[in-house]
Design a protein around this motif. Structure first.
Motif, PDB file in Angstrom:
ATOM      1  N   GLU A 142      -4.377   9.746  10.336  1.00 24.64           N
ATOM      2  CA  GLU A 142      -2.981  10.113  10.101  1.00 24.64           C
ATOM      3  C   GLU A 142      -2.514   9.522   8.777  1.00 24.64           C
ATOM      4  O   GLU A 142      -2.916   8.415   8.412  1.00 24.64           O
ATOM      5  N   LYS A 143      -1.689  10.284   8.054  1.00 22.15           N
ATOM      6  CA  LYS A 143      -1.130   9.801   6.794  1.00 22.15           C
ATOM      7  C   LYS A 143       0.303  10.291   6.692  1.00 22.15           C
ATOM      8  O   LYS A 143       0.563  11.490   6.861  1.00 22.15           O
ATOM      9  N   SER A 144       1.217   9.378   6.421  1.00 25.48           N
ATOM     10  CA  SER A 144       2.626   9.747   6.268  1.00 25.48           C
ATOM     11  C   SER A 144       2.820  10.497   4.953  1.00 25.48           C
ATOM     12  O   SER A 144       1.932  10.523   4.098  1.00 25.48           O
ATOM     13  N   GLU A 145       4.003  11.062   4.788  1.00 26.21           N
ATOM     14  CA  GLU A 145       4.309  11.620   3.474  1.00 26.21           C
ATOM     15  C   GLU A 145       4.393  10.457   2.497  1.00 26.21           C
ATOM     16  O   GLU A 145       4.598   9.314   2.897  1.00 26.21           O
ATOM     17  N   THR A 146       4.202  10.731   1.219  1.00 27.56           N
ATOM     18  CA  THR A 146       4.288   9.692   0.204  1.00 27.56           C
ATOM     19  C   THR A 146       5.739   9.253   0.070  1.00 27.56           C
ATOM     20  O   THR A 146       6.649  10.081   0.022  1.00 27.56           O
ATOM     21  N   LYS A 147       5.922   7.948   0.056  1.00 31.05           N
ATOM     22  CA  LYS A 147       7.251   7.357  -0.091  1.00 31.05           C
ATOM     23  C   LYS A 147       7.310   6.679  -1.452  1.00 31.05           C
ATOM     24  O   LYS A 147       6.261   6.357  -2.023  1.00 31.05           O
ATOM     25  N   VAL A 148       8.514   6.464  -1.948  1.00 34.19           N
ATOM     26  CA  VAL A 148       8.682   5.836  -3.261  1.00 34.19           C
ATOM     27  C   VAL A 148       9.729   4.732  -3.146  1.00 34.19           C
ATOM     28  O   VAL A 148      10.823   4.958  -2.631  1.00 34.19           O
ATOM     29  N   GLY A 152       9.938   2.600  -8.060  1.00 36.68           N
ATOM     30  CA  GLY A 152       8.983   3.652  -8.401  1.00 36.68           C
ATOM     31  C   GLY A 152       7.570   3.502  -7.865  1.00 36.68           C
ATOM     32  O   GLY A 152       6.683   4.244  -8.276  1.00 36.68           O
ATOM     33  N   ILE A 153       7.333   2.553  -6.963  1.00 36.50           N
ATOM     34  CA  ILE A 153       5.989   2.387  -6.391  1.00 36.50           C
ATOM     35  C   ILE A 153       5.791   3.422  -5.286  1.00 36.50           C
ATOM     36  O   ILE A 153       6.585   3.517  -4.357  1.00 36.50           O
ATOM     37  N   ARG A 154       4.728   4.208  -5.423  1.00 37.96           N
ATOM     38  CA  ARG A 154       4.421   5.261  -4.446  1.00 37.96           C
ATOM     39  C   ARG A 154       3.426   4.727  -3.424  1.00 37.96           C
ATOM     40  O   ARG A 154       2.451   4.069  -3.790  1.00 37.96           O
ATOM     41  N   PHE A 155       3.691   5.010  -2.136  1.00 38.83           N
ATOM     42  CA  PHE A 155       2.810   4.522  -1.076  1.00 38.83           C
ATOM     43  C   PHE A 155       2.890   5.438   0.140  1.00 38.83           C
ATOM     44  O   PHE A 155       3.813   6.247   0.267  1.00 38.83           O
ATOM     45  N   ALA A 156       1.903   5.292   1.018  1.00 37.70           N
ATOM     46  CA  ALA A 156       1.885   6.055   2.272  1.00 37.70           C
ATOM     47  C   ALA A 156       1.324   5.171   3.372  1.00 37.70           C
ATOM     48  O   ALA A 156       0.468   4.309   3.120  1.00 37.70           O
ATOM     49  N   PHE A 157       1.811   5.384   4.581  1.00 40.03           N
ATOM     50  CA  PHE A 157       1.284   4.690   5.755  1.00 40.03           C
ATOM     51  C   PHE A 157       0.147   5.521   6.328  1.00 40.03           C
ATOM     52  O   PHE A 157       0.318   6.698   6.613  1.00 40.03           O
ATOM     53  N   CYS A 158      -1.012   4.892   6.494  1.00 40.29           N
ATOM     54  CA  CYS A 158      -2.196   5.597   7.003  1.00 40.29           C
ATOM     55  C   CYS A 158      -2.728   4.895   8.246  1.00 40.29           C
ATOM     56  O   CYS A 158      -2.648   3.673   8.359  1.00 40.29           O
TER      57      CYS A 158
END
Length: 168
Positions: A142-148, A152-158
């Motif tokens: 599972e991977k969340s949508e990309t958050k910012v 400006g740091i882009r990340f996702a919960f996996c």
């Protein structure tokens, strides 16, 4: 057991015994996920916390080679076998491996799930987590949508799943 970690794009987890990024949403996820649970960590990870104190409202198990080490509010163990004994009475879904690098490496294959906050940036790390994408027994479930973040740091919960978990 589960594993919880934030990694940069190279699977880096820390630099100079500190986190690479301060992402409030990730910190909130870590707190809510591990609250009232058992957390297993190495001594350096414990010492990186504010005032080197164990995390509140959690059972803190600290793995160290130093047989004379002690810390109020923490269960100190000196081997994988002692970790296994210390967590035996808890539901395995309530036990979280929280670092550092050698503890992640030691316990990775004993975990059935990994919660990985993947940051799309190079944090110039000096400590790394094993890359689960390169491990045959692990798969991204599972991977969340990309958050910012505000800066400006882009990340996702996996969420990764171990399809061939070893018994502790």
């Amino acid at each position: 057991m589960k594993l919880i970690v934030a990694v940069d794009k190279n699977w880096g987890i820390g630099r100079d015994n500190d986190l690479l990024f301060s992402i409030p949403e990730d910190m909130k996820f870590f707190r809510s996920t591990t609250l009232n649970k058992v957390v297993v960590m190495g001594r350096k990870t414990l010492e990186s916390f504010p005032n080197g104190n164990p995390l509140k409202n959690r059972i803190n198990i600290v793995l160290t080679n130093d047989k004379s080490y002690s810390k109020e509010g923490a269960v100190i163990v000196n081997s994988i076998q002692e970790v296994a004994e210390a967590v035996r009475d808890y539901n395995t879904d309530d036990v979280y491996i929280i670092g550092g690098a050698s503890v992640y490496e030691t316990f990775c294959d004993y975990c059935d799930e990994a919660y990985v906050t993947m940051v799309e940036k190079d944090g110039n790390a000096d400590k790394f987590m094993v890359n689960l994408n390169e491990k045959e027994n692990w798969e991204l479930k599972e991977k969340s949508e990309t958050k910012v973040t505000e800066d400006g740091i882009r990340f996702a919960f996996c969420t990764f799943r171990n399809n061939n978990k070893k018994s502790l």
